[in-house]
Enzyme design. Structure first.
Site, mmCIF file in Angstrom:
data_model
loop_
_atom_site.group_PDB
_atom_site.id
_atom_site.type_symbol
_atom_site.label_atom_id
_atom_site.label_comp_id
_atom_site.label_asym_id
_atom_site.label_seq_id
_atom_site.Cartn_x
_atom_site.Cartn_y
_atom_site.Cartn_z
ATOM 1 N N HIS A 268 0.835 -1.200 0.000
ATOM 2 C CA HIS A 268 0.000 0.000 0.000
ATOM 3 C C HIS A 268 0.878 1.262 0.000
ATOM 4 C CE1 HIS A 268 -3.715 2.282 1.151
ATOM 5 N NE2 HIS A 268 -2.820 3.099 1.673
ATOM 6 N N GLU A 269 1.805 1.335 0.942
ATOM 7 C CA GLU A 269 2.635 2.545 1.042
ATOM 8 C C GLU A 269 3.550 2.695 -0.173
ATOM 9 O OE1 GLU A 269 1.767 4.757 3.062
ATOM 10 O OE2 GLU A 269 0.472 3.443 4.256
ATOM 11 N N HIS A 272 1.714 4.513 -2.849
ATOM 12 C CA HIS A 272 1.789 5.965 -2.651
ATOM 13 C C HIS A 272 3.157 6.482 -3.108
ATOM 14 C CE1 HIS A 272 -1.921 6.752 -0.485
ATOM 15 N NE2 HIS A 272 -1.672 5.856 0.444
ATOM 16 N N GLU A 298 -4.752 7.783 -2.936
ATOM 17 C CA GLU A 298 -5.238 6.511 -2.399
ATOM 18 C C GLU A 298 -5.510 5.512 -3.533
ATOM 19 O OE1 GLU A 298 -4.813 6.376 0.670
ATOM 20 O OE2 GLU A 298 -5.813 4.527 1.240
#
Ligand code: ZN
Length: 510
Positions: A268-269, A272, A298
């Site tokens: 997820h990170e 980003h 997101e």
């Protein structure tokens, strides 16, 4: 353009570069606070941060910037998409927003937030909503004042939403959420009737924490997160911070007893972070560097985490190595069982633990409640009752206490409303982009099965990343997919995937 205009444009860029340096220095201090700063540093750190942020704000909102914008508007060469025209357009938007909020109001908002935060923590711990209610009352009032100061035509929430998701209207979002509700509520109930089809107990065996962190780092490197321009550290809440395209960092957390946290958090990170690593160097140190909105940001993290990382093709490639690294816990678990486990869906009380299907319902109820409180249709004192009724109606579960209900999120202890919708907007954008990616790269799944992610990352770089903040979310979607934001691709995606996982009828007629 005339030499005169060129000179003014350079003057503007020089000021904006200083503003950018000051705010990125502040961001680095925040990164340090969450990773390595000793507990004793809190007081001096908050003073350093407030000095840097004040200097950056004062420099940006000066009359000099306004004067330069006045003299440059309509005179800069290049079409709408060009770096210079976009710079003037986006800087004007930021400038007007920053100038509309008086320094007194900004200070009051900051004070209200820091006073409410510890009260919220205590109220949550004690499961005592009445303790927090007066502070939320104050925050609702401040949100109304911010909306009034910024101005709006239809709904006060429009003003708040426009700060986070530029160009998005409350009524548009209401229509999107209505569509989602109609599709998800019956799907959740259907999955509930077939709950036995998926078991995730294998994820709750023992997994060595050091091995989890190093494995996760290998995975995100493979996806395309560049460690020459990034690094991974440990923090309580995972996050990513970009200081420019050449230094974008991620953090992760790890649990010995639950596999998902470290790996999926890291993916997820890194989503980003790859977004910010992919922004053009030519827009660095300008207001164009950064995510188009929290929702678009997101979309990048969730696309990699869910649409790629929870996909069958992804595990076809990674599962053998995962099984080898965690031999003791996984030697008797086959790939299919593991793939199903990481996709288990069930109605739950806590937003941040929710799965792909139910997540947007958690956002919907917050969006509705924020609007109703802001417009005075719901009294702050009655919030828990309204919350619990909606959780029951959308997800079919009973809320046992306010800690697992209306007090669970930190967001309402700060003043800003209008942040929650970004999470759902991100899910929808991710699915809409992926639909177009699949049309443009027909063999995407076989590439992923071979551990090749370059074509996917290249597509995102070209269509999303390099633009930074040039376009509003809808402008970006029009350019990348030919359509403004719509819920249909996401709805089709979850129906197909979860219909197959749970053996539902919906899979057949979609
Ligand atoms: Zn995120």
């Amino acid at each position: 353009m005339a030499g005169h205009t060129n000179g003014k444009l350079q003057d503007l860029k020089d000021i904006l570069a200083e503003v950018s340096d000051l705010s990125h220095a502040a961001l680095l201090l925040e990164w340090d606070q969450e990773t390595y700063m000793p507990p004793g540093g809190v007081q001096s750190r908050s003073e350093q941060l407030s000095t840097l942020l004040r200097l950056s704000h004062v420099r940006f909102t000066s009359g000099e910037v306004g004067g330069l914008l006045d003299s440059l508007e309509g005179k800069v060469d290049g079409d709408f998409d060009s770096d210079d025209a976009s710079l003037v357009r986006v800087t004007r938007r930021d400038y007007e927003e920053a100038r509309k909020l008086s320094p007194d109001l900004i200070a009051e908002v900051a004070r209200a937030g820091s006073t409410a935060r510890p009260v919220w923590e205590k109220a949550r711990h004690d499961e005592n909503y009445t303790l927090f209610a007066p502070y939320l009352e104050k925050n609702v009032e401040l949100n109304r004042r911010i909306a009034d100061a910024l101005g709006y035509k239809e709904r006060p929430y429009d003003a708040l939403l426009n700060r986070t998701e530029p160009g998005m209207k409350t009524s548009e979002l209401e229509a999107i959420f209505a569509e989602l509700k109609e599709a998800i509520v019956p799907l959740v109930a259907d999955i509930g009737r077939h709950a036995d089809a998926v078991d995730d107990r294998v994820l709750r065996r023992e997994f060595d924490t050091d091995l989890q962190v190093s494995y996760a780092l290998e995975v995100v490197k493979r996806l395309g997160y560049d460690l020459e321009r990034g690094r991974q550290d440990i923090s309580t809440h995972p996050f990513s911070s970009g200081f420019g395209p050449d230094d974008v960092r991620i953090t992760t957390r790890v649990s010995r007893e639950f596999f998902n946290e470290c790996l999926f958090g890291s993916i997820h990170e890194s989503g980003h972070a790859m977004y910010e690593q992919g922004m053009g160097r030519d827009i660095a140190r300008t207001p164009l560097y950064g995510g188009a909105s929290p929702g678009v940001h997101e979309s990048q993290s969730r696309l990699w985490e869910n649409l790629v990382g929870r996909g069958r093709a992804f595990w076809r490639y990674f599962y053998p190595s995962l099984q080898a690294v965690f031999h003791e816990s996984l030697h008797n678990v086959d790939e299919e069982t593991f793939y199903r486990a990481v996709n288990r869906s069930y109605p739950s009380l806590i937003r941040v633990e929710a799965d792909e299907v139910t997540y947007n319902m958690h956002v919907l109820l917050r969006f509705e409640l924020e609007n109703e409180m802001l417009e005075g249709k719901l009294k702050v004192m009655d919030l828990p009752e309204a919350w619990n009724a909606r959780v029951k109606s959308y997800l079919g579960v009973d809320v046992p206490n306010d800690r697992q209900g209306a007090l669970q999120d930190i967001h309402w202890s700060f003043v800003s409303f209008g942040i929650f919708p970004g999470y759902t907007i991100g899910n929808l954008i991710g699915a809409q982009l992926m639909e177009k990616v699949r049309a443009d790269i027909p063999d995407l799944d076989s590439q992923i099965e071979r551990g090749e992610f370059g074509a996917l990352l290249g597509w995102l770089r070209k269509n999303v990343h390099r633009h930074g903040r040039k376009f509003t979310p809808n402008e970006l979607m029009e350019r990348a997919t030919g359509k403004p934001l719509t819920a249909m691709p996401w709805i089709a995606y979850v129906r197909k995937k979860f219909g197959a996982l749970y053996g539902l009828q919906t899979a057949a007629h979609n």
